[in-house]
Design a protein around this motif. Structure first.
Motif, PDB file in Angstrom:
ATOM      1  N   ASP A  74       0.813  -1.227   0.000  1.00 22.08           N
ATOM      2  CA  ASP A  74       0.000   0.000   0.000  1.00 22.08           C
ATOM      3  C   ASP A  74       0.843   1.272   0.000  1.00 22.08           C
ATOM      4  OD1 ASP A  74      -2.326  -1.571   0.099  1.00 22.08           O
ATOM      5  OD2 ASP A  74      -2.237  -1.665   2.288  1.00 22.08           O
ATOM      6  N   GLY A  75       1.942   1.274  -0.736  1.00 22.96           N
ATOM      7  CA  GLY A  75       2.793   2.449  -0.813  1.00 22.96           C
ATOM      8  C   GLY A  75       3.754   2.612   0.343  1.00 22.96           C
ATOM      9  N   ILE A  76       3.705   1.702   1.294  1.00 21.51           N
ATOM     10  CA  ILE A  76       4.619   1.736   2.443  1.00 21.51           C
ATOM     11  C   ILE A  76       5.816   0.875   2.073  1.00 21.51           C
ATOM     12  CG2 ILE A  76       4.917   1.188   4.879  1.00 21.51           C
ATOM     13  CD1 ILE A  76       1.751   1.363   5.009  1.00 21.51           C
ATOM     14  N   GLN A  77       6.989   1.475   2.122  1.00 22.77           N
ATOM     15  CA  GLN A  77       8.185   0.784   1.665  1.00 22.77           C
ATOM     16  C   GLN A  77       8.844   0.009   2.795  1.00 22.77           C
ATOM     17  OE1 GLN A  77      10.952   3.285  -0.370  1.00 22.77           O
ATOM     18  NE2 GLN A  77      12.424   1.648  -0.638  1.00 22.77           N
ATOM     19  N   GLY A  78       9.015  -1.285   2.590  1.00 25.14           N
ATOM     20  CA  GLY A  78       9.789  -2.101   3.511  1.00 25.14           C
ATOM     21  C   GLY A  78      11.244  -2.050   3.105  1.00 25.14           C
ATOM     22  N   MET A  79      12.132  -1.892   4.066  1.00 25.31           N
ATOM     23  CA  MET A  79      13.563  -1.835   3.765  1.00 25.31           C
ATOM     24  C   MET A  79      14.346  -2.619   4.801  1.00 25.31           C
ATOM     25  SD  MET A  79      14.371   2.122   2.739  1.00 25.31           S
ATOM     26  CE  MET A  79      15.997   1.701   2.125  1.00 25.31           C
ATOM     27  N   ASN A  80      15.420  -3.234   4.353  1.00 28.94           N
ATOM     28  CA  ASN A  80      16.363  -3.848   5.269  1.00 28.94           C
ATOM     29  C   ASN A  80      17.056  -2.718   6.017  1.00 28.94           C
ATOM     30  OD1 ASN A  80      19.406  -4.588   5.703  1.00 28.94           O
ATOM     31  ND2 ASN A  80      18.253  -6.512   5.790  1.00 28.94           N
ATOM     32  N   ILE A  81      17.109  -2.803   7.330  1.00 30.34           N
ATOM     33  CA  ILE A  81      17.629  -1.695   8.125  1.00 30.34           C
ATOM     34  C   ILE A  81      19.113  -1.429   7.865  1.00 30.34           C
ATOM     35  CG2 ILE A  81      18.153  -3.033  10.197  1.00 30.34           C
ATOM     36  CD1 ILE A  81      16.941  -0.517  11.734  1.00 30.34           C
ATOM     37  N   ILE A  82      19.872  -2.466   7.564  1.00 26.36           N
ATOM     38  CA  ILE A  82      21.294  -2.253   7.254  1.00 26.36           C
ATOM     39  C   ILE A  82      21.430  -1.504   5.934  1.00 26.36           C
ATOM     40  CG2 ILE A  82      23.478  -3.411   6.731  1.00 26.36           C
ATOM     41  CD1 ILE A  82      22.546  -5.599   8.752  1.00 26.36           C
ATOM     42  N   ASP A  83      20.635  -1.887   4.937  1.00 24.62           N
ATOM     43  CA  ASP A  83      20.646  -1.157   3.664  1.00 24.62           C
ATOM     44  C   ASP A  83      20.245   0.300   3.875  1.00 24.62           C
ATOM     45  OD1 ASP A  83      21.381  -3.499   2.377  1.00 24.62           O
ATOM     46  OD2 ASP A  83      19.333  -3.952   1.701  1.00 24.62           O
ATOM     47  N   TRP A  84      19.246   0.522   4.726  1.00 22.66           N
ATOM     48  CA  TRP A  84      18.798   1.891   5.020  1.00 22.66           C
ATOM     49  C   TRP A  84      19.915   2.702   5.662  1.00 22.66           C
ATOM     50  CZ3 TRP A  84      18.035   4.522   9.700  1.00 22.66           C
ATOM     51  CH2 TRP A  84      17.355   5.724   9.592  1.00 22.66           C
ATOM     52  N   LEU A  85      20.607   2.095   6.624  1.00 19.11           N
ATOM     53  CA  LEU A  85      21.712   2.788   7.290  1.00 19.11           C
ATOM     54  C   LEU A  85      22.829   3.132   6.313  1.00 19.11           C
ATOM     55  CD1 LEU A  85      21.873   0.718  10.577  1.00 19.11           C
ATOM     56  CD2 LEU A  85      21.345   3.166  10.424  1.00 19.11           C
ATOM     57  N   LEU A  86      23.151   2.216   5.424  1.00 17.88           N
ATOM     58  CA  LEU A  86      24.244   2.430   4.464  1.00 17.88           C
ATOM     59  C   LEU A  86      23.867   3.364   3.327  1.00 17.88           C
ATOM     60  CD1 LEU A  86      25.656  -1.201   4.251  1.00 17.88           C
ATOM     61  CD2 LEU A  86      26.631   0.755   5.494  1.00 17.88           C
ATOM     62  N   ALA A  87      22.574   3.471   3.030  1.00 20.36           N
ATOM     63  CA  ALA A  87      22.111   4.287   1.903  1.00 20.36           C
ATOM     64  C   ALA A  87      22.171   5.782   2.189  1.00 20.36           C
ATOM     65  CB  ALA A  87      20.708   3.892   1.503  1.00 20.36           C
ATOM     66  N   GLY A  88      22.300   6.161   3.430  1.00 19.31           N
ATOM     67  CA  GLY A  88      22.274   7.585   3.761  1.00 19.31           C
ATOM     68  C   GLY A  88      20.847   8.073   3.874  1.00 19.31           C
ATOM     69  N   ASP A  89      20.576   9.247   3.376  1.00 19.03           N
ATOM     70  CA  ASP A  89      19.273   9.880   3.582  1.00 19.03           C
ATOM     71  C   ASP A  89      18.303   9.563   2.452  1.00 19.03           C
ATOM     72  OD1 ASP A  89      17.300  11.332   4.725  1.00 19.03           O
ATOM     73  OD2 ASP A  89      18.320  13.251   4.599  1.00 19.03           O
ATOM     74  N   VAL A  90      17.716   8.354   2.478  1.00 17.24           N
ATOM     75  CA  VAL A  90      16.785   7.937   1.433  1.00 17.24           C
ATOM     76  C   VAL A  90      15.431   8.609   1.566  1.00 17.24           C
ATOM     77  CG1 VAL A  90      17.863   5.713   1.100  1.00 17.24           C
ATOM     78  CG2 VAL A  90      15.997   5.921   2.719  1.00 17.24           C
ATOM     79  N   ALA A  91      15.140   9.186   2.704  1.00 14.83           N
ATOM     80  CA  ALA A  91      13.815   9.769   2.939  1.00 14.83           C
ATOM     81  C   ALA A  91      13.759  11.246   2.559  1.00 14.83           C
ATOM     82  CB  ALA A  91      13.425   9.601   4.400  1.00 14.83           C
ATOM     83  N   ARG A  92      14.741  11.726   1.853  1.00 17.02           N
ATOM     84  CA  ARG A  92      14.739  13.145   1.476  1.00 17.02           C
ATOM     85  C   ARG A  92      13.711  13.380   0.379  1.00 17.02           C
ATOM     86  NH1 ARG A  92      20.102  16.442   1.246  1.00 17.02           N
ATOM     87  NH2 ARG A  92      20.115  15.242   3.155  1.00 17.02           N
ATOM     88  N   PRO A  93      12.716  14.194   0.654  1.00 14.54           N
ATOM     89  CA  PRO A  93      11.672  14.445  -0.369  1.00 14.54           C
ATOM     90  C   PRO A  93      12.202  15.305  -1.493  1.00 14.54           C
ATOM     91  CG  PRO A  93      11.133  15.549   1.709  1.00 14.54           C
ATOM     92  CD  PRO A  93      12.439  14.846   1.892  1.00 14.54           C
TER      93      PRO A  93
END
Length: 93
Positions: A74-93
């Protein structure tokens, strides 16, 4: 702490009887986060993704977990937390 390090003001939220783990704000931008160890059971998925059910805006919503292949719904993105940490600021609009 990671969201604060990235420059966000972080709060815990509540929508009805459901709790949103983190509401992150930076300027006019908002993003929402649920954090869980694993989404192994359907009950866990319902709880984590369901926390966003009462939020009717279009800001990004994330469920972070240790799952190798996280679920998205439903538009809610699941992410692996390690990938999220390494990706930097993925939530920047």
């Amino acid at each position: 702490m990671e969201l604060r390090r990235r420059g966000y003001d972080v709060r815990v939220g509540k929508v009805g009887d459901k709790e949103v783990d983190f509401i992150a704000r930076r300027g006019d931008a908002v993003s929402y986060y649920q954090v869980t160890y694993l989404i192994e059971a359907q009950q866990t998925a319902e709880r984590e993704f369901g926390a966003f059910a009462g939020i009717r805006d279009n800001w990004p919503k994330y469920v972070l977990s240790m799952d190798e292949f996280p679920q998205t719904r439903d538009g809610i993105q699941g992410m692996n937390i390690i990938d999220w940490l390494l990706a930097g600021d993925v939530a920047r609009p």
